[in-house]
Design an enzyme around this catalytic site. Structure first.
Site, PDB file in Angstrom:
ATOM      1  N   GLY A 181       0.818  -1.212   0.000  1.00  0.00           N
ATOM      2  CA  GLY A 181       0.000   0.000   0.000  1.00  0.00           C
ATOM      3  C   GLY A 181       0.848   1.257   0.000  1.00  0.00           C
ATOM      4  O   GLY A 181       0.522   2.242  -0.672  1.00  0.00           O
ATOM      5  N   ASP A 182       1.943   1.226   0.727  1.00  0.00           N
ATOM      6  CA  ASP A 182       2.845   2.378   0.772  1.00  0.00           C
ATOM      7  C   ASP A 182       3.556   2.581  -0.560  1.00  0.00           C
ATOM      8  O   ASP A 182       3.646   3.708  -1.065  1.00  0.00           O
ATOM      9  CB  ASP A 182       3.886   2.192   1.881  1.00  0.00           C
ATOM     10  CG  ASP A 182       3.280   2.295   3.265  1.00  0.00           C
ATOM     11  OD1 ASP A 182       2.778   3.370   3.608  1.00  0.00           O
ATOM     12  OD2 ASP A 182       3.312   1.299   3.997  1.00  0.00           O
TER      13      ASP A 182
END
Length: 410
Positions: A181-182
């Site tokens: 996600g990052d």
């Protein structure tokens, strides 16, 4: 390929300068998402100044640590310059404003509102530098009812739909083994920066804000999830190694207890695979000529392929499937990657040096540009390594620099 500290690039003599060369980037973010975006810009020539709190970016201590610093840091912070700066102090905030005057891009991933509390919101900074492009990465975005909630990548993965789909049917969702996600948010941030730079060229030098939310970066990868729900009320469920609606593609058990990943879901590819496994009846079945028909008989096809793979060890299976022109492979672990000749041939494993002089291997650079490839020009910085250098560039004399250090501002 070895990358050392002093301008050892992968560019051939006479090639163009790198595409981000001449751009100055201020990185105020910590951990993964914002710094991942600036890492990419630095690899392609940008001068990235990483602003760290006096205690350093927490990622310096994450996971495996060598000589006091995470080995992750060697890849995550390469090509950057580090200045320590206490942003809670008014003088620290003022130094950021001075750096903004000469900056092209500012990257931050604090909770929404924090920059404004420091007097470093975009309206104020754009008054100082109208051409400033400001990338803002947060869990839920700068607006909306959830904007003030804390959010890490795993929460974005959950809200974005990825966590629900990950895992085996009937079992709890599992986390992807990396902070996807990052990094997806960092990639979306770079895309936004490139678009904003293009707009700035076209519209008289004006910058803008880029609002990237972790959950939206994940959601953007969710393919047909919402159209299928909207039209058919279908909620996609976790499916393990298979892909519902696309057949055949799965991980198939071999005689040595290992799994071969085989993707025979193209129409002509499917026929080649069926002939390889001695199922000409399936290859010529008109009901299996396209994906819609194959999807309806997914279990039958998986059983037929499994009945063939279980007779042979994985290497034999992969050799035969590759020879038939069918996409296949194995699930690589770190050792597989490090020892794979294809990774080496494409410079995807680089050797660099840690501050103590020892060598370490790190991931290579993507994407690969033919005229202006990325490169590693400098090692990941030690904490505050370039503080004096950067302050000198801002016009601070030795006495002023010493005063700032004595009061814990830098």
């Amino acid at each position: 390929m070895t990358q050392n500290n002093v301008n050892t690039t992968s560019s051939a003599p006479g090639m163009d300068i790198r595409p981000m060369q001449g751009l100055k980037v201020l990185e105020l973010g910590q951990l993964i998402a914002g710094p991942f975006a600036s890492k990419i810009l630095a690899e392609f020539g940008a001068d990235v100044i990483k602003v760290e709190p006096p205690g350093g970016d927490p990622l310096r201590k994450w996971r495996y640590v060598h000589d006091g610093t995470s080995v992750w840091w060697a890849a995550h912070a390469r090509n950057k310059r580090s200045i320590t700066l206490d942003l809670r102090q008014p003088e620290g905030q003022e130094i950021v404003r001075q750096m903004v005057r000469e900056a092209d891009i500012l990257i931050e991933n604090f909770r929404p509102g924090q920059m404004e509390k420091w007097g470093l919101g975009y309206p104020e900074l754009s008054q100082i530098n109208p051409g400033l492009i400001m990338l803002r990465v947060s869990g839920y975005g700068q607006t909306g009812p959830y904007r003030d909630r804390p959010g890490f990548g795993v929460i974005g993965e959950a809200m974005g739909g990825l966590r629900y789909l990950s895992g085996e049917p009937g079992r709890p969702p599992v986390r992807v083994g990396v902070s996807i996600g990052d990094t997806l948010s960092g990639l979306h941030g770079v895309i936004g920066i490139l678009m904003a730079l293009r707009h700035r060229e076209q519209q008289g030098g004006l910058g803008q804000e880029i609002d990237v939310a972790l959950y939206e970066s994940v959601f953007n990868m969710m393919e047909s999830l919402i159209p299928e729900y909207s039209k058919f009320g279908a909620v996609r469920e976790p499916s393990g190694a298979s892909m519902p609606g696309i057949a055949p593609t799965n991980a198939y058990l071999c005689s040595d207890g290992k799994y071969a990943l085989i993707a025979g879901n193209g129409d002509s590819i499917f026929k080649r695979l069926m002939k390889l496994i001695n199922r000409p009846d399936l290859a010529e079945d008109p009901d299996l000529a396209d994906n819609q028909g194959r999807s309806a008989r997914m279990q039958e096809l998986d059983e037929a392929i499994s009945a063939w793979t279980i007779q042979y060890d994985r290497d034999t299976v992969l050799d035969a499937v590759n020879a038939a022109g069918v996409p296949c492979g194995k699930s690589y672990d770190a050792a597989d990657i490090a020892n794979d000749p294809h990774y080496r041939a494409r410079d995807m494993i680089l050797t660099t040096t840690l501050p103590d002089g020892s060598d370490i291997e790190v991931p290579g650079i993507v994407p690969k540009l033919s005229r202006t490839p990325g490169a590693v020009d400098r090692l990941a910085p030690t904490l505050g390594e370039h503080t004096d250098e950067i302050l000198t560039e801002l016009g601070f004399d030795e006495q002023k620099r010493a005063d700032l250090k004595s009061r814990g501002i830098v």
